[in-house]
Scaffold this active site. Structure first.
Site, mmCIF file in Angstrom:
data_model
loop_
_atom_site.group_PDB
_atom_site.id
_atom_site.type_symbol
_atom_site.label_atom_id
_atom_site.label_comp_id
_atom_site.label_asym_id
_atom_site.label_seq_id
_atom_site.Cartn_x
_atom_site.Cartn_y
_atom_site.Cartn_z
ATOM 1 N NE ARG A 115 -103.266 -16.723 13.662
ATOM 2 C CZ ARG A 115 -104.463 -17.036 13.160
ATOM 3 N NH1 ARG A 115 -104.554 -17.845 12.115
ATOM 4 N NH2 ARG A 115 -105.564 -16.538 13.681
ATOM 5 C CD GLU B 170 -113.082 -14.141 5.750
ATOM 6 O OE1 GLU B 170 -111.863 -13.926 5.876
ATOM 7 O OE2 GLU B 170 -113.937 -13.246 5.947
ATOM 8 C CG ASP C 195 -114.595 -21.856 13.486
ATOM 9 O OD1 ASP C 195 -115.138 -22.978 13.550
ATOM 10 O OD2 ASP C 195 -113.869 -21.517 12.535
ATOM 11 C CE LYS D 156 -108.976 -13.463 14.373
ATOM 12 N NZ LYS D 156 -109.591 -14.765 13.997
ATOM 13 C CG HIS E 138 -114.385 -14.496 9.652
ATOM 14 N ND1 HIS E 138 -114.880 -15.637 9.051
ATOM 15 C CD2 HIS E 138 -113.080 -14.755 9.897
ATOM 16 C CE1 HIS E 138 -113.926 -16.531 8.938
ATOM 17 N NE2 HIS E 138 -112.816 -16.029 9.428
ATOM 18 C CE1 TYR F 192 -108.248 -16.842 7.149
ATOM 19 C CE2 TYR F 192 -106.534 -16.349 8.737
ATOM 20 C CZ TYR F 192 -107.073 -17.179 7.776
ATOM 21 O OH TYR F 192 -106.441 -18.350 7.450
HETATM 22 N N1 LIG Z 1 -111.475 -23.730 16.242
HETATM 23 C C1 LIG Z 1 -110.582 -23.351 15.352
HETATM 24 O O1 LIG Z 1 -109.591 -22.727 15.675
HETATM 25 C C2 LIG Z 1 -110.758 -23.730 13.913
HETATM 26 C C3 LIG Z 1 -109.686 -23.640 13.018
HETATM 27 C C4 LIG Z 1 -109.883 -24.069 11.690
HETATM 28 C C5 LIG Z 1 -111.136 -24.559 11.291
HETATM 29 N N2 LIG Z 1 -112.159 -24.607 12.199
HETATM 30 C C6 LIG Z 1 -113.486 -25.152 11.863
HETATM 31 O O2 LIG Z 1 -113.439 -26.558 11.728
HETATM 32 C C7 LIG Z 1 -114.565 -26.981 10.964
HETATM 33 C C8 LIG Z 1 -114.151 -27.966 9.889
HETATM 34 O O3 LIG Z 1 -113.359 -27.273 8.919
HETATM 35 P P1 LIG Z 1 -112.753 -28.027 7.648
HETATM 36 O O4 LIG Z 1 -111.788 -27.074 7.026
HETATM 37 O O5 LIG Z 1 -112.286 -29.379 8.022
HETATM 38 O O6 LIG Z 1 -114.037 -28.142 6.713
HETATM 39 P P2 LIG Z 1 -114.213 -29.189 5.500
HETATM 40 O O7 LIG Z 1 -115.283 -28.620 4.644
HETATM 41 O O8 LIG Z 1 -112.898 -29.528 4.911
HETATM 42 O O9 LIG Z 1 -114.756 -30.510 6.216
HETATM 43 C C9 LIG Z 1 -116.020 -30.601 6.820
HETATM 44 C C10 LIG Z 1 -116.489 -32.042 6.626
HETATM 45 O O10 LIG Z 1 -117.660 -32.202 7.432
HETATM 46 C C11 LIG Z 1 -118.452 -33.154 6.736
HETATM 47 N N3 LIG Z 1 -119.805 -33.146 7.296
HETATM 48 C C12 LIG Z 1 -120.808 -32.261 7.110
HETATM 49 N N4 LIG Z 1 -121.885 -32.645 7.807
HETATM 50 C C13 LIG Z 1 -121.576 -33.788 8.459
HETATM 51 C C14 LIG Z 1 -122.266 -34.665 9.329
HETATM 52 N N5 LIG Z 1 -123.530 -34.438 9.663
HETATM 53 N N6 LIG Z 1 -121.600 -35.742 9.807
HETATM 54 C C15 LIG Z 1 -120.319 -35.991 9.469
HETATM 55 N N7 LIG Z 1 -119.613 -35.200 8.638
HETATM 56 C C16 LIG Z 1 -120.232 -34.109 8.135
HETATM 57 C C17 LIG Z 1 -118.369 -32.708 5.286
HETATM 58 O O11 LIG Z 1 -118.750 -33.739 4.396
HETATM 59 C C18 LIG Z 1 -116.880 -32.375 5.186
HETATM 60 O O12 LIG Z 1 -116.098 -33.458 4.728
HETATM 61 C C19 LIG Z 1 -115.181 -25.676 10.432
HETATM 62 O O13 LIG Z 1 -116.272 -25.318 11.246
HETATM 63 C C20 LIG Z 1 -114.073 -24.686 10.569
HETATM 64 O O14 LIG Z 1 -114.568 -23.362 10.661
HETATM 65 C C21 LIG Z 1 -111.990 -24.203 13.482
#
Ligand SMILES: NC(=O)c1ccc[n+]([C@@H]2O[C@H](COP(=O)([O-])OP(=O)(O)OC[C@H]3O[C@@H](n4cnc5c(N)ncnc54)[C@H](O)[C@@H]3O)[C@@H](O)[C@H]2O)c1
Length: 373
Positions: free
Chosen positions: A15, A117, A269, A74, A95, A93
Protein backbone atom coordinates in the site's frame (compact mmCIF):
# COMPACT_ATOMS: atom_id res chain seq x y z
CA UNK A 1 2.87 22.59 4.35
CA UNK A 2 5.54 20.26 2.96
CA UNK A 3 3.88 16.84 2.82
CA UNK A 4 5.96 13.73 2.14
CA UNK A 5 5.02 10.22 1.09
CA UNK A 6 7.55 7.38 1.27
CA UNK A 7 7.58 3.87 -0.13
CA UNK A 8 6.66 1.20 2.42
CA UNK A 9 9.57 -1.14 3.10
CA UNK A 10 7.97 -3.69 5.45
CA UNK A 11 7.83 -7.15 3.82
CA UNK A 12 4.54 -7.89 2.01
CA UNK A 13 3.39 -4.26 2.21
CA UNK A 14 2.29 -2.80 -1.12
CA UNK A 15 0.00 0.00 0.00
CA UNK A 16 0.93 3.68 -0.22
CA UNK A 17 -0.31 6.46 2.07
CA UNK A 18 -1.53 8.88 -0.62
CA UNK A 19 -3.10 8.34 -4.05
CA UNK A 20 -2.55 10.73 -6.97
CA UNK A 21 -6.17 11.87 -6.41
CA UNK A 22 -5.30 12.73 -2.81
CA UNK A 23 -2.08 14.42 -3.89
CA UNK A 24 -4.07 16.59 -6.27
CA UNK A 25 -6.43 17.72 -3.50
CA UNK A 26 -3.44 18.73 -1.37
CA UNK A 27 -1.59 20.47 -4.21
CA UNK A 28 -4.77 22.40 -5.07
CA UNK A 29 -4.87 23.66 -1.48
CA UNK A 30 -1.40 25.09 -1.98
CA UNK A 31 0.66 22.38 -0.25
CA UNK A 32 4.00 21.09 -1.50
CA UNK A 33 3.67 17.32 -1.98
CA UNK A 34 6.85 15.28 -2.40
CA UNK A 35 6.61 11.55 -3.15
CA UNK A 36 9.45 9.01 -3.05
CA UNK A 37 10.18 7.63 -6.49
CA UNK A 38 8.34 4.33 -6.90
CA UNK A 39 6.22 4.79 -3.74
CA UNK A 40 2.94 4.05 -5.52
CA UNK A 41 4.16 1.15 -7.66
CA UNK A 42 2.80 -1.62 -5.41
CA UNK A 43 -0.67 -0.10 -5.67
CA UNK A 44 -0.36 0.47 -9.43
CA UNK A 45 0.17 4.24 -9.20
CA UNK A 46 3.02 5.23 -11.53
CA UNK A 47 5.42 8.05 -10.64
CA UNK A 48 4.08 9.97 -13.63
CA UNK A 49 0.57 10.00 -12.18
CA UNK A 50 1.84 11.89 -9.12
CA UNK A 51 3.85 14.31 -11.27
CA UNK A 52 0.80 14.90 -13.44
CA UNK A 53 -1.11 16.34 -10.47
CA UNK A 54 1.73 18.63 -9.39
CA UNK A 55 3.56 16.47 -6.82
CA UNK A 56 7.36 16.29 -6.91
CA UNK A 57 9.33 13.03 -6.97
CA UNK A 58 12.42 12.67 -4.78
CA UNK A 59 14.73 10.17 -3.11
CA UNK A 60 13.80 8.59 0.21
CA UNK A 61 16.41 10.76 2.00
CA UNK A 62 15.00 13.97 0.55
CA UNK A 63 11.38 13.09 1.36
CA UNK A 64 12.14 12.33 5.02
CA UNK A 65 14.46 15.33 5.42
CA UNK A 66 12.22 17.93 3.75
CA UNK A 67 8.82 16.89 5.09
CA UNK A 68 6.93 18.71 7.81
CA UNK A 69 4.12 16.13 7.60
CA UNK A 70 5.10 12.59 6.57
CA UNK A 71 2.40 10.13 5.49
CA UNK A 72 3.01 6.41 5.77
CA UNK A 73 0.94 3.22 6.00
CA UNK A 74 2.95 1.10 8.45
CA UNK A 75 5.05 2.10 11.43
CA UNK A 76 8.70 3.02 10.83
CA UNK A 77 10.97 -0.02 11.07
CA UNK A 78 14.38 0.05 12.79
CA UNK A 79 16.30 1.18 9.71
CA UNK A 80 14.00 4.23 9.47
CA UNK A 81 14.41 5.39 13.10
CA UNK A 82 17.44 7.57 12.27
CA UNK A 83 15.29 9.48 9.78
CA UNK A 84 12.88 10.77 12.44
CA UNK A 85 13.64 14.43 13.08
CA UNK A 86 12.37 17.15 15.36
CA UNK A 87 9.58 19.24 13.89
CA UNK A 88 8.19 16.31 11.88
CA UNK A 89 4.57 15.20 12.15
CA UNK A 90 4.25 11.49 11.32
CA UNK A 91 0.77 10.20 10.39
CA UNK A 92 0.54 6.41 9.99
CA UNK A 93 -0.54 3.12 11.60
CA UNK A 94 1.76 2.90 14.64
CA UNK A 95 0.57 0.21 17.11
CA UNK A 96 3.28 1.33 19.54
CA UNK A 97 1.70 -0.19 22.65
CA UNK A 98 3.26 -3.44 21.41
CA UNK A 99 6.54 -1.89 20.20
CA UNK A 100 8.86 -0.47 22.84
CA UNK A 101 11.90 0.22 20.61
CA UNK A 102 9.74 2.34 18.28
CA UNK A 103 8.12 4.14 21.22
CA UNK A 104 11.57 5.10 22.51
CA UNK A 105 12.74 6.17 19.05
CA UNK A 106 9.68 8.41 18.68
CA UNK A 107 10.22 9.92 22.13
CA UNK A 108 13.93 10.56 21.58
CA UNK A 109 13.42 12.14 18.16
CA UNK A 110 11.02 14.80 19.48
CA UNK A 111 8.53 14.30 16.62
CA UNK A 112 4.73 14.37 16.80
CA UNK A 113 3.40 10.88 16.01
CA UNK A 114 -0.27 10.58 15.11
CA UNK A 115 -1.59 7.02 14.89
CA UNK A 116 -4.37 6.11 12.45
CA UNK A 117 -5.62 3.37 14.77
CA UNK A 118 -6.33 5.61 17.76
CA UNK A 119 -8.25 8.34 15.92
CA UNK A 120 -11.66 7.79 17.55
CA UNK A 121 -15.12 9.30 17.27
CA UNK A 122 -17.36 10.28 20.21
CA UNK A 123 -19.36 7.08 19.81
CA UNK A 124 -16.13 5.04 19.98
CA UNK A 125 -15.82 4.17 16.30
CA UNK A 126 -12.32 3.94 14.81
CA UNK A 127 -12.72 5.57 11.40
CA UNK A 128 -9.19 4.80 10.17
CA UNK A 129 -9.34 1.11 11.11
CA UNK A 130 -12.83 0.53 9.70
CA UNK A 131 -11.88 0.56 6.00
CA UNK A 132 -9.26 -2.15 6.58
CA UNK A 133 -11.82 -4.24 8.48
CA UNK A 134 -14.16 -3.91 5.51
CA UNK A 135 -11.44 -5.12 3.17
CA UNK A 136 -10.36 -8.00 5.46
CA UNK A 137 -13.94 -9.16 6.03
CA UNK A 138 -14.72 -9.27 2.33
CA UNK A 139 -11.43 -10.99 1.56
CA UNK A 140 -12.05 -13.56 4.33
CA UNK A 141 -15.11 -15.00 2.60
CA UNK A 142 -13.33 -15.00 -0.75
CA UNK A 143 -10.19 -16.70 0.63
CA UNK A 144 -12.32 -19.25 2.49
CA UNK A 145 -14.28 -20.13 -0.66
CA UNK A 146 -11.03 -20.56 -2.57
CA UNK A 147 -9.37 -22.86 -0.03
CA UNK A 148 -12.49 -25.07 0.07
CA UNK A 149 -11.54 -26.28 -3.40
CA UNK A 150 -10.29 -29.88 -3.39
CA UNK A 151 -6.97 -29.32 -5.24
CA UNK A 152 -6.09 -26.73 -2.59
CA UNK A 153 -6.68 -29.20 0.23
CA UNK A 154 -10.30 -28.21 0.82
CA UNK A 155 -13.44 -30.32 1.20
CA UNK A 156 -14.39 -29.76 -2.41
CA UNK A 157 -17.54 -27.77 -1.66
CA UNK A 158 -18.85 -24.95 -3.86
CA UNK A 159 -20.35 -22.43 -1.43
CA UNK A 160 -23.10 -21.54 -3.88
CA UNK A 161 -24.27 -25.15 -4.41
CA UNK A 162 -26.31 -25.56 -7.63
CA UNK A 163 -29.95 -26.31 -8.37
CA UNK A 164 -30.76 -29.47 -6.44
CA UNK A 165 -27.54 -29.35 -4.35
CA UNK A 166 -27.42 -27.53 -1.00
CA UNK A 167 -25.10 -24.51 -0.64
CA UNK A 168 -22.09 -24.63 1.69
CA UNK A 169 -22.44 -23.35 5.22
CA UNK A 170 -20.46 -20.38 6.56
CA UNK A 171 -20.30 -19.49 10.24
CA UNK A 172 -19.05 -16.01 11.16
CA UNK A 173 -18.08 -15.46 14.80
CA UNK A 174 -18.37 -11.75 15.66
CA UNK A 175 -20.76 -9.54 13.70
CA UNK A 176 -18.83 -6.25 13.73
CA UNK A 177 -17.34 -4.61 10.65
CA UNK A 178 -15.26 -7.63 9.62
CA UNK A 179 -18.07 -10.08 10.35
CA UNK A 180 -20.75 -8.09 8.55
CA UNK A 181 -18.58 -7.70 5.45
CA UNK A 182 -17.61 -11.38 5.47
CA UNK A 183 -21.28 -12.33 5.73
CA UNK A 184 -22.28 -10.05 2.85
CA UNK A 185 -19.74 -11.62 0.50
CA UNK A 186 -20.58 -15.17 1.67
CA UNK A 187 -24.26 -14.39 0.98
CA UNK A 188 -23.30 -13.01 -2.41
CA UNK A 189 -21.50 -16.28 -3.16
CA UNK A 190 -24.73 -18.10 -2.36
CA UNK A 191 -23.71 -19.69 0.95
CA UNK A 192 -25.96 -20.36 3.90
CA UNK A 193 -24.66 -17.93 6.53
CA UNK A 194 -24.85 -17.87 10.33
CA UNK A 195 -23.48 -15.01 12.45
CA UNK A 196 -22.73 -15.59 16.14
CA UNK A 197 -22.68 -12.33 18.11
CA UNK A 198 -22.57 -11.37 21.74
CA UNK A 199 -24.19 -7.95 21.54
CA UNK A 200 -27.98 -8.03 21.23
CA UNK A 201 -28.05 -4.45 19.95
CA UNK A 202 -25.61 -5.35 17.22
CA UNK A 203 -27.72 -8.41 16.30
CA UNK A 204 -30.84 -6.23 16.05
CA UNK A 205 -28.96 -3.92 13.71
CA UNK A 206 -27.70 -6.86 11.60
CA UNK A 207 -31.21 -8.25 11.42
CA UNK A 208 -32.47 -4.95 10.08
CA UNK A 209 -29.79 -4.49 7.45
CA UNK A 210 -29.55 -8.13 6.36
CA UNK A 211 -33.33 -8.53 6.42
CA UNK A 212 -33.60 -12.18 7.36
CA UNK A 213 -30.96 -13.45 4.94
CA UNK A 214 -28.68 -14.79 7.72
CA UNK A 215 -29.25 -16.75 10.92
CA UNK A 216 -28.28 -14.64 13.90
CA UNK A 217 -27.41 -16.56 17.06
CA UNK A 218 -26.21 -15.56 20.50
CA UNK A 219 -22.56 -16.49 20.87
CA UNK A 220 -21.85 -18.94 23.70
CA UNK A 221 -19.34 -21.73 23.86
CA UNK A 222 -22.12 -24.32 23.51
CA UNK A 223 -23.54 -22.57 20.43
CA UNK A 224 -20.09 -22.08 18.91
CA UNK A 225 -19.35 -25.82 19.32
CA UNK A 226 -22.65 -26.78 17.68
CA UNK A 227 -22.34 -24.30 14.79
CA UNK A 228 -18.69 -24.99 14.01
CA UNK A 229 -19.15 -28.77 13.84
CA UNK A 230 -21.21 -28.68 10.63
CA UNK A 231 -19.62 -25.65 8.99
CA UNK A 232 -17.67 -25.76 5.75
CA UNK A 233 -16.10 -22.38 6.51
CA UNK A 234 -15.71 -20.60 9.86
CA UNK A 235 -14.59 -16.96 9.94
CA UNK A 236 -13.26 -15.57 13.23
CA UNK A 237 -14.04 -11.83 13.49
CA UNK A 238 -14.37 -10.96 17.17
CA UNK A 239 -12.82 -7.97 18.86
CA UNK A 240 -12.65 -6.98 22.49
CA UNK A 241 -11.14 -3.48 22.28
CA UNK A 242 -7.72 -3.22 23.82
CA UNK A 243 -7.53 -6.94 24.67
CA UNK A 244 -6.29 -10.13 23.10
CA UNK A 245 -8.99 -12.01 21.19
CA UNK A 246 -10.70 -14.71 23.30
CA UNK A 247 -9.97 -18.30 22.18
CA UNK A 248 -13.57 -19.14 21.33
CA UNK A 249 -12.93 -22.19 19.15
CA UNK A 250 -10.99 -24.90 20.97
CA UNK A 251 -8.72 -27.52 19.47
CA UNK A 252 -11.38 -30.12 20.29
CA UNK A 253 -13.97 -28.22 18.25
CA UNK A 254 -11.48 -28.02 15.35
CA UNK A 255 -10.88 -31.78 15.45
CA UNK A 256 -14.66 -32.33 15.36
CA UNK A 257 -14.93 -30.46 12.03
CA UNK A 258 -15.05 -32.21 8.64
CA UNK A 259 -11.74 -32.92 6.89
CA UNK A 260 -10.97 -30.14 4.46
CA UNK A 261 -13.16 -27.57 6.21
CA UNK A 262 -11.58 -24.11 6.34
CA UNK A 263 -11.16 -21.58 9.15
CA UNK A 264 -10.16 -17.96 8.47
CA UNK A 265 -8.98 -16.20 11.63
CA UNK A 266 -9.21 -12.50 10.82
CA UNK A 267 -8.73 -11.66 14.50
CA UNK A 268 -5.20 -13.12 14.29
CA UNK A 269 -3.76 -9.60 14.60
CA UNK A 270 -5.13 -9.63 18.17
CA UNK A 271 -3.84 -13.14 18.84
CA UNK A 272 -6.63 -15.02 17.06
CA UNK A 273 -9.89 -16.58 18.27
CA UNK A 274 -9.09 -20.21 17.35
CA UNK A 275 -6.91 -22.13 19.80
CA UNK A 276 -5.03 -23.61 16.83
CA UNK A 277 -4.24 -20.29 15.07
CA UNK A 278 -0.86 -18.76 14.46
CA UNK A 279 -0.06 -15.86 12.12
CA UNK A 280 0.71 -16.58 8.46
CA UNK A 281 1.76 -14.44 5.50
CA UNK A 282 0.42 -13.83 2.00
CA UNK A 283 3.31 -15.82 0.56
CA UNK A 284 2.45 -18.85 2.75
CA UNK A 285 -1.13 -18.23 3.90
CA UNK A 286 -2.42 -21.61 5.12
CA UNK A 287 -1.52 -24.64 7.23
CA UNK A 288 -3.52 -27.70 8.34
CA UNK A 289 -4.42 -28.82 11.89
CA UNK A 290 -6.45 -32.02 12.36
CA UNK A 291 -7.49 -31.94 8.70
CA UNK A 292 -8.79 -28.35 8.89
CA UNK A 293 -7.17 -25.67 6.71
CA UNK A 294 -6.24 -22.54 8.69
CA UNK A 295 -5.87 -19.16 6.92
CA UNK A 296 -4.43 -16.66 9.43
CA UNK A 297 -2.85 -13.84 7.43
CA UNK A 298 -2.16 -10.98 9.82
CA UNK A 299 -2.22 -8.19 7.19
CA UNK A 300 -5.00 -9.32 4.88
CA UNK A 301 -5.56 -5.90 3.21
CA UNK A 302 -1.93 -6.03 2.01
CA UNK A 303 -3.03 -8.72 -0.45
CA UNK A 304 -5.30 -6.33 -2.33
CA UNK A 305 -3.28 -3.09 -2.26
CA UNK A 306 -5.12 -1.30 -5.07
CA UNK A 307 -8.43 -1.55 -3.20
CA UNK A 308 -6.89 -1.18 0.27
CA UNK A 309 -4.86 1.91 -0.63
CA UNK A 310 -7.91 3.68 -2.01
CA UNK A 311 -10.07 2.65 0.97
CA UNK A 312 -7.42 3.80 3.45
CA UNK A 313 -6.69 7.13 1.77
CA UNK A 314 -10.39 7.93 1.34
CA UNK A 315 -10.58 7.77 5.13
CA UNK A 316 -7.28 9.49 6.00
CA UNK A 317 -7.38 12.39 3.53
CA UNK A 318 -9.79 14.66 5.49
CA UNK A 319 -7.48 14.41 8.53
CA UNK A 320 -4.41 15.03 6.37
CA UNK A 321 -6.11 18.12 4.94
CA UNK A 322 -6.91 19.36 8.44
CA UNK A 323 -3.35 18.89 9.76
CA UNK A 324 -1.82 20.41 6.65
CA UNK A 325 -4.26 23.32 6.52
CA UNK A 326 -4.32 24.30 10.18
CA UNK A 327 -1.10 22.85 11.60
CA UNK A 328 -1.28 20.07 14.19
CA UNK A 329 -1.91 22.35 17.18
CA UNK A 330 -5.02 23.98 15.68
CA UNK A 331 -6.20 20.81 13.96
CA UNK A 332 -6.36 18.85 17.24
CA UNK A 333 -7.96 21.80 19.03
CA UNK A 334 -10.68 21.83 16.37
CA UNK A 335 -11.19 18.06 16.22
CA UNK A 336 -11.20 15.85 19.34
CA UNK A 337 -11.29 12.73 17.10
CA UNK A 338 -7.93 13.65 15.62
CA UNK A 339 -6.59 14.65 19.05
CA UNK A 340 -7.08 11.03 20.19
CA UNK A 341 -4.71 9.99 17.40
CA UNK A 342 -1.72 11.82 18.90
CA UNK A 343 0.39 9.18 20.66
CA UNK A 344 3.70 11.03 21.10
CA UNK A 345 4.49 14.75 21.04
CA UNK A 346 7.73 16.57 21.84
CA UNK A 347 9.25 13.67 23.78
CA UNK A 348 6.08 12.94 25.81
CA UNK A 349 3.61 10.05 25.54
CA UNK A 350 0.16 11.57 25.08
CA UNK A 351 -1.89 8.36 24.78
CA UNK A 352 -2.56 6.79 28.15
CA UNK A 353 -2.74 3.13 27.09
CA UNK A 354 0.67 3.41 25.40
CA UNK A 355 2.27 4.88 28.52
CA UNK A 356 0.68 2.14 30.63
CA UNK A 357 1.83 -0.60 28.26
CA UNK A 358 5.47 0.47 28.67
CA UNK A 359 5.33 1.66 32.31
CA UNK A 360 6.29 5.17 31.15
CA UNK A 361 4.87 8.57 32.11
CA UNK A 362 1.67 9.81 30.49
CA UNK A 363 1.31 13.49 29.64
CA UNK A 364 -2.14 14.75 28.58
CA UNK A 365 -2.00 16.20 25.08
CA UNK A 366 -2.86 19.75 26.21
CA UNK A 367 0.07 19.72 28.66
CA UNK A 368 2.44 18.36 26.02
CA UNK A 369 1.28 21.06 23.59
CA UNK A 370 1.80 23.75 26.23
CA UNK A 371 5.32 22.45 26.94
CA UNK A 372 6.25 22.41 23.27
CA UNK A 373 4.84 25.91 22.59
N1 LIG B 1 -6.07 -9.92 9.75
C1 LIG B 1 -6.25 -8.71 9.26
O1 LIG B 1 -5.65 -8.34 8.27
C2 LIG B 1 -7.24 -7.79 9.89
C3 LIG B 1 -7.69 -6.65 9.21
C4 LIG B 1 -8.68 -5.85 9.82
C5 LIG B 1 -9.17 -6.19 11.09
N2 LIG B 1 -8.68 -7.30 11.72
C6 LIG B 1 -9.19 -7.74 13.03
O2 LIG B 1 -10.49 -8.28 12.92
C7 LIG B 1 -11.11 -8.25 14.20
C8 LIG B 1 -12.52 -7.71 14.11
O3 LIG B 1 -12.45 -6.32 13.76
P1 LIG B 1 -13.77 -5.44 13.57
O4 LIG B 1 -13.32 -4.15 12.97
O5 LIG B 1 -14.82 -6.23 12.90
O6 LIG B 1 -14.19 -5.18 15.09
P2 LIG B 1 -15.66 -4.76 15.59
O7 LIG B 1 -15.46 -4.16 16.93
O8 LIG B 1 -16.36 -3.99 14.54
O9 LIG B 1 -16.43 -6.15 15.74
C9 LIG B 1 -16.10 -7.12 16.70
C10 LIG B 1 -17.40 -7.81 17.09
O10 LIG B 1 -17.05 -8.94 17.88
C11 LIG B 1 -18.13 -9.10 18.79
N3 LIG B 1 -17.73 -10.01 19.86
C12 LIG B 1 -16.94 -9.79 20.93
N4 LIG B 1 -16.85 -10.90 21.66
C13 LIG B 1 -17.57 -11.87 21.05
C14 LIG B 1 -17.86 -13.23 21.32
N5 LIG B 1 -17.38 -13.83 22.41
N6 LIG B 1 -18.64 -13.90 20.45
C15 LIG B 1 -19.15 -13.30 19.35
N7 LIG B 1 -18.91 -12.01 19.04
C16 LIG B 1 -18.14 -11.30 19.88
C17 LIG B 1 -18.44 -7.68 19.25
O11 LIG B 1 -19.72 -7.58 19.83
C18 LIG B 1 -18.34 -6.93 17.92
O12 LIG B 1 -19.58 -6.81 17.26
C19 LIG B 1 -10.16 -7.41 15.07
O13 LIG B 1 -9.35 -8.28 15.83
C20 LIG B 1 -9.34 -6.67 14.07
O14 LIG B 1 -8.08 -6.29 14.61
C21 LIG B 1 -7.74 -8.09 11.15
Amino acid sequence: MKIGVVKEIKPDEYRVALTPAGARELVQRGHDVVVETGAGEGSAFADASYEAVGARLASVETVWAESELLLKVKEPIASEYQRLHEGLILFTYLHIAADEPLTRALLESGIAAVAYETVETDDRRLPLLAPMSEVAGRLAAQAGAYFLEKPLGGRGVLLAGVAGVAPGSVVVIGGGIVGYNAAVIALGLGAQVTILERSIDRMRHLEEILSGRVSLLMSSSLQIAASVEDADLVIGAVLIPGALAPKLVTREMISGMEDGAVVVDVAIDQGGCFETSHPTTHSDPVYVVDGVTHYCVANMPGGVPITATKALTNATLPYVEAIAGLGLREAVAADPELAKGVNVLGGKITYEAVAEAHGLDYTPLDDALALSA
